[in-house]
Design an enzyme around this catalytic site. Structure first.
Site, PDB file in Angstrom:
ATOM      1  N   ASN A   7     -12.281 -95.145 -58.037  1.00  0.00           N
ATOM      2  CA  ASN A   7     -13.459 -94.599 -57.357  1.00  0.00           C
ATOM      3  C   ASN A   7     -14.642 -95.462 -57.796  1.00  0.00           C
ATOM      4  O   ASN A   7     -15.176 -95.290 -58.890  1.00  0.00           O
ATOM      5  CB  ASN A   7     -13.652 -93.135 -57.767  1.00  0.00           C
ATOM      6  CG  ASN A   7     -14.806 -92.487 -57.027  1.00  0.00           C
ATOM      7  OD1 ASN A   7     -15.547 -93.152 -56.299  1.00  0.00           O
ATOM      8  ND2 ASN A   7     -14.961 -91.188 -57.212  1.00  0.00           N
ATOM      9  N   ARG A  91     -10.969 -94.416 -53.263  1.00  0.00           N
ATOM     10  CA  ARG A  91     -11.717 -93.367 -52.582  1.00  0.00           C
ATOM     11  C   ARG A  91     -12.835 -94.055 -51.797  1.00  0.00           C
ATOM     12  O   ARG A  91     -13.564 -94.882 -52.346  1.00  0.00           O
ATOM     13  CB  ARG A  91     -12.330 -92.421 -53.606  1.00  0.00           C
ATOM     14  CG  ARG A  91     -13.240 -91.428 -52.935  1.00  0.00           C
ATOM     15  CD  ARG A  91     -14.111 -90.703 -53.933  1.00  0.00           C
ATOM     16  NE  ARG A  91     -14.967 -89.792 -53.218  1.00  0.00           N
ATOM     17  CZ  ARG A  91     -16.233 -89.573 -53.534  1.00  0.00           C
ATOM     18  NH1 ARG A  91     -16.790 -90.201 -54.547  1.00  0.00           N
ATOM     19  NH2 ARG A  91     -16.943 -88.720 -52.837  1.00  0.00           N
ATOM     20  N   HIS A 180     -16.050 -84.358 -48.799  1.00  0.00           N
ATOM     21  CA  HIS A 180     -15.115 -83.661 -49.695  1.00  0.00           C
ATOM     22  C   HIS A 180     -13.779 -83.380 -48.993  1.00  0.00           C
ATOM     23  O   HIS A 180     -13.049 -82.456 -49.370  1.00  0.00           O
ATOM     24  CB  HIS A 180     -15.669 -82.299 -50.174  1.00  0.00           C
ATOM     25  CG  HIS A 180     -16.930 -82.384 -50.983  1.00  0.00           C
ATOM     26  ND1 HIS A 180     -17.968 -81.496 -50.833  1.00  0.00           N
ATOM     27  CD2 HIS A 180     -17.306 -83.244 -51.949  1.00  0.00           C
ATOM     28  CE1 HIS A 180     -18.940 -81.800 -51.671  1.00  0.00           C
ATOM     29  NE2 HIS A 180     -18.558 -82.857 -52.361  1.00  0.00           N
ATOM     30  N   GLY A 210     -19.403 -78.018 -56.423  1.00  0.00           N
ATOM     31  CA  GLY A 210     -19.635 -78.825 -57.627  1.00  0.00           C
ATOM     32  C   GLY A 210     -21.095 -79.225 -57.621  1.00  0.00           C
ATOM     33  O   GLY A 210     -21.940 -78.477 -57.122  1.00  0.00           O
ATOM     34  N   ARG A 241     -29.734 -81.066 -54.104  1.00  0.00           N
ATOM     35  CA  ARG A 241     -29.922 -81.217 -52.654  1.00  0.00           C
ATOM     36  C   ARG A 241     -30.295 -79.884 -52.014  1.00  0.00           C
ATOM     37  O   ARG A 241     -29.767 -78.838 -52.402  1.00  0.00           O
ATOM     38  CB  ARG A 241     -28.640 -81.735 -52.002  1.00  0.00           C
ATOM     39  CG  ARG A 241     -28.409 -83.212 -52.263  1.00  0.00           C
ATOM     40  CD  ARG A 241     -27.058 -83.652 -51.759  1.00  0.00           C
ATOM     41  NE  ARG A 241     -26.194 -84.037 -52.860  1.00  0.00           N
ATOM     42  CZ  ARG A 241     -24.899 -84.314 -52.762  1.00  0.00           C
ATOM     43  NH1 ARG A 241     -24.294 -84.251 -51.595  1.00  0.00           N
ATOM     44  NH2 ARG A 241     -24.188 -84.649 -53.818  1.00  0.00           N
ATOM     45  N   ARG A 285     -24.445 -74.106 -65.288  1.00  0.00           N
ATOM     46  CA  ARG A 285     -24.301 -73.466 -66.606  1.00  0.00           C
ATOM     47  C   ARG A 285     -25.660 -73.129 -67.196  1.00  0.00           C
ATOM     48  O   ARG A 285     -25.877 -72.033 -67.712  1.00  0.00           O
ATOM     49  CB  ARG A 285     -23.578 -74.404 -67.589  1.00  0.00           C
ATOM     50  CG  ARG A 285     -22.106 -74.458 -67.379  1.00  0.00           C
ATOM     51  CD  ARG A 285     -21.498 -75.627 -68.077  1.00  0.00           C
ATOM     52  NE  ARG A 285     -21.896 -76.877 -67.443  1.00  0.00           N
ATOM     53  CZ  ARG A 285     -21.236 -78.013 -67.557  1.00  0.00           C
ATOM     54  NH1 ARG A 285     -20.162 -78.067 -68.306  1.00  0.00           N
ATOM     55  NH2 ARG A 285     -21.633 -79.094 -66.929  1.00  0.00           N
ATOM     56  N   VAL A 332     -18.314 -75.843 -60.308  1.00  0.00           N
ATOM     57  CA  VAL A 332     -18.845 -74.477 -60.320  1.00  0.00           C
ATOM     58  C   VAL A 332     -17.772 -73.502 -59.823  1.00  0.00           C
ATOM     59  O   VAL A 332     -17.535 -72.454 -60.424  1.00  0.00           O
ATOM     60  CB  VAL A 332     -20.119 -74.376 -59.437  1.00  0.00           C
ATOM     61  CG1 VAL A 332     -20.691 -72.965 -59.497  1.00  0.00           C
ATOM     62  CG2 VAL A 332     -21.160 -75.398 -59.860  1.00  0.00           C
ATOM     63  N   GLY A 333     -17.132 -73.845 -58.723  1.00  0.00           N
ATOM     64  CA  GLY A 333     -16.138 -72.960 -58.115  1.00  0.00           C
ATOM     65  C   GLY A 333     -14.989 -72.626 -59.056  1.00  0.00           C
ATOM     66  O   GLY A 333     -14.485 -71.503 -59.075  1.00  0.00           O
ATOM     67  N   GLU A 385      -8.496 -84.621 -56.333  1.00  0.00           N
ATOM     68  CA  GLU A 385      -8.625 -85.623 -55.267  1.00  0.00           C
ATOM     69  C   GLU A 385      -7.853 -86.889 -55.613  1.00  0.00           C
ATOM     70  O   GLU A 385      -7.267 -87.528 -54.747  1.00  0.00           O
ATOM     71  CB  GLU A 385     -10.106 -85.947 -55.035  1.00  0.00           C
ATOM     72  CG  GLU A 385     -10.861 -84.767 -54.446  1.00  0.00           C
ATOM     73  CD  GLU A 385     -12.350 -84.817 -54.686  1.00  0.00           C
ATOM     74  OE1 GLU A 385     -13.065 -85.311 -53.824  1.00  0.00           O
ATOM     75  OE2 GLU A 385     -12.808 -84.351 -55.747  1.00  0.00           O
TER      76      GLU A 385
END
Ligand code: AMP
Length: 407
Positions: A7, A91, A180, A210, A241, A285, A332-333, A385
């Site tokens: 990547n 990627r 994604h 994320g 964002r 967090r 996060v998920g 991924e």
């Protein structure tokens, strides 16, 4: 077959080496600060101490050479010779409308990726540097490219077109692409396996939450709609964002604050989202910590963030006329039970019933966080991924006779 997954960013490069018969990760690592004064290569092999090497790495070709040196290093390496790297998968963020699946790199593919530089100016040029660097170091090894946008090429026009003059689509390909895709694809496959049902029978909403975040409606295994658009700015509120907003805010703020287009662009991409609303951090967090300590702005940021996700899940359930499961993935998920709880609390009318005990469990495995009686399931599905990139690369390289040539 050993597959190296790359990547490449403009000043960094992450790698993962897989042995594909067992899908075992042999080594992972990254090169940071390429082109800066002291570059850092970090190399990890399970069960061994992490290796850090600081040196001057001016461009990607040297970075790849250093990675190959590390992979074959007498003490720290995992391979006997460079020839044991039998295929490389990259990627690539943007595949435009040209690429609806992964492909092997050839002259035409490189030309097409170059044509897409305008659509992903921060990413695609860096990926091309990665591809060229591998070519220089491993000229005979097949390379594949796996696109973040490819999975979303199945969206119908009603999902991907914007209600603006169609000439902009015809002339400049202005449309929703979505991102994604590799992650949404991977977690939907894992979810179907876990649920023991064929993907083609399922209606899923996958939430990749994320630093960047997107929701995708996956109808019978195909992307039907997704929250990111022409660029990864649209949709959910993210770390820095803004996500969805009234486009009239752009000229209005330019006028009121005397800002240039670049400044507004930077504000929306780098200084908005969780960071802007909480005034504390783009990291969930830290926002949760501040919220739990009573900070009102942090609480507002958290509530807005969760609310957007819930709105998208509701919209996509309506778009697909039903919903079997909601999938949570990415930083996060996968890790924030507090966020998942807040999102799911508002979905009880669907028949989604959270099991608080299951939601609080931390694990690296796929798991259900709803009760057994819940009509709609919610699952936490750790994304991978790199593994999907390695699998596509393996399949394509074998198809090309890579296995015969190199094994
Ligand atoms: P990703 O882009 O998938 O690597 O996700 C990175 C983000 O995940 C970080 O910026 C954090 O906001 C978030 N994250 C990681 N661990 C946790 C955690 N335990 N609780 C909440 N958020 C987390």
């Amino acid at each position: 077959m050993n597959v190296l997954v790359i990547n490449a960013g403009s000043s960094s490069l992450k790698y993962q080496l897989y042995e594909m018969n067992t899908e075992q990760v042999l080594a992972t690592g990254r090169v940071e600060r390429i082109g800066m004064e002291s570059s850092i290569l970090t190399h990890e092999v399970e069960g061994r101490a992490e290796v850090r090497e600081v040196s001057e790495i001016l461009e990607h070709t040297t970075a790849i050479r250093k990675v190959l040196d590390m992979l074959t290093h007498r003490q720290f390496g995992v391979l006997n010779a460079i020839s044991e790297v039998q295929a490389v998968g990259h990627r690539v963020v943007h595949g435009g409308e040209t690429f609806s699946e992964s492909v092997l790199v050839d002259a035409n593919v490189k030309l097409e990726i170059r044509k897409l530089f305008d659509l992903a100016p921060l990413h695609n040029p860096a990926h091309m540097m990665g591809i060229a660097a591998v070519e220089m170091n491993l000229p005979d090894v097949p390379q594949a490219v796996v696109f973040d946008t490819a999975f979303h090429q199945t969206m119908p026009k009603t999902s991907y077109l914007y209600a603006i003059p169609t000439v902009l689509y015809r002339k400049h390909q202005v449309r929703r692409y979505g991102f994604h895709g590799t992650s949404h694809d991977y977690v939907s496959q894992r979810a179907a396996e876990y649920l023991g049902r064929p993907l083609r029978d399922l209606k899923l909403v996958s939430c990749h939450i994320g630093n960047g975040a997107s929701c995708t409606a996956i109808l019978h295994g195909r992307s039907y709609d997704t929250s990111m658009g022409l660029t990864p700015l649209e949709g959910l509120m993210m770390g820095t964002r803004s996500g969805d907003l009234d486009p009239a805010i752009v000229p209005y703020t330019m006028n009121k604050e005397d800002l240039t287009l670049n400044e507004v662009n930077s504000m929306l991409n780098k200084h908005s989202g969780l960071m802007a609303v909480s005034g504390i951090s783009s990291d969930m967090r830290e926002v949760v910590q501040a919220m739990e300590a009573g900070n009102e702005q942090a609480k507002l940021a958290f509530e807005m963030y969760a609310y957007r996700i819930r709105k998208y899940i509701g919209a996509y359930a309506a778009a697909m006329d039903g919903l079997d499961a909601v999938l949570f993935t990415a930083g996060v998920g996968e890790n924030s039970d507090v966020l998942r709880k807040r999102v799911c609390e508002g979905l009880t009318f669907f028949g989604l019933e959270l099991d608080h005990g299951r939601n609080a469990v931390r694990s690296k495995d796929v798991r259900r966080i709803t009760t057994d009686a819940s009509k709609v399931a919610a699952l936490v599905v750790p994304t991978n991924e790199e593994l999907l990139i390695a699998r596509d690369t393996y399949r394509l390289a074998r198809g090309q006779g890579g296995e015969l040539r190199h094994e």
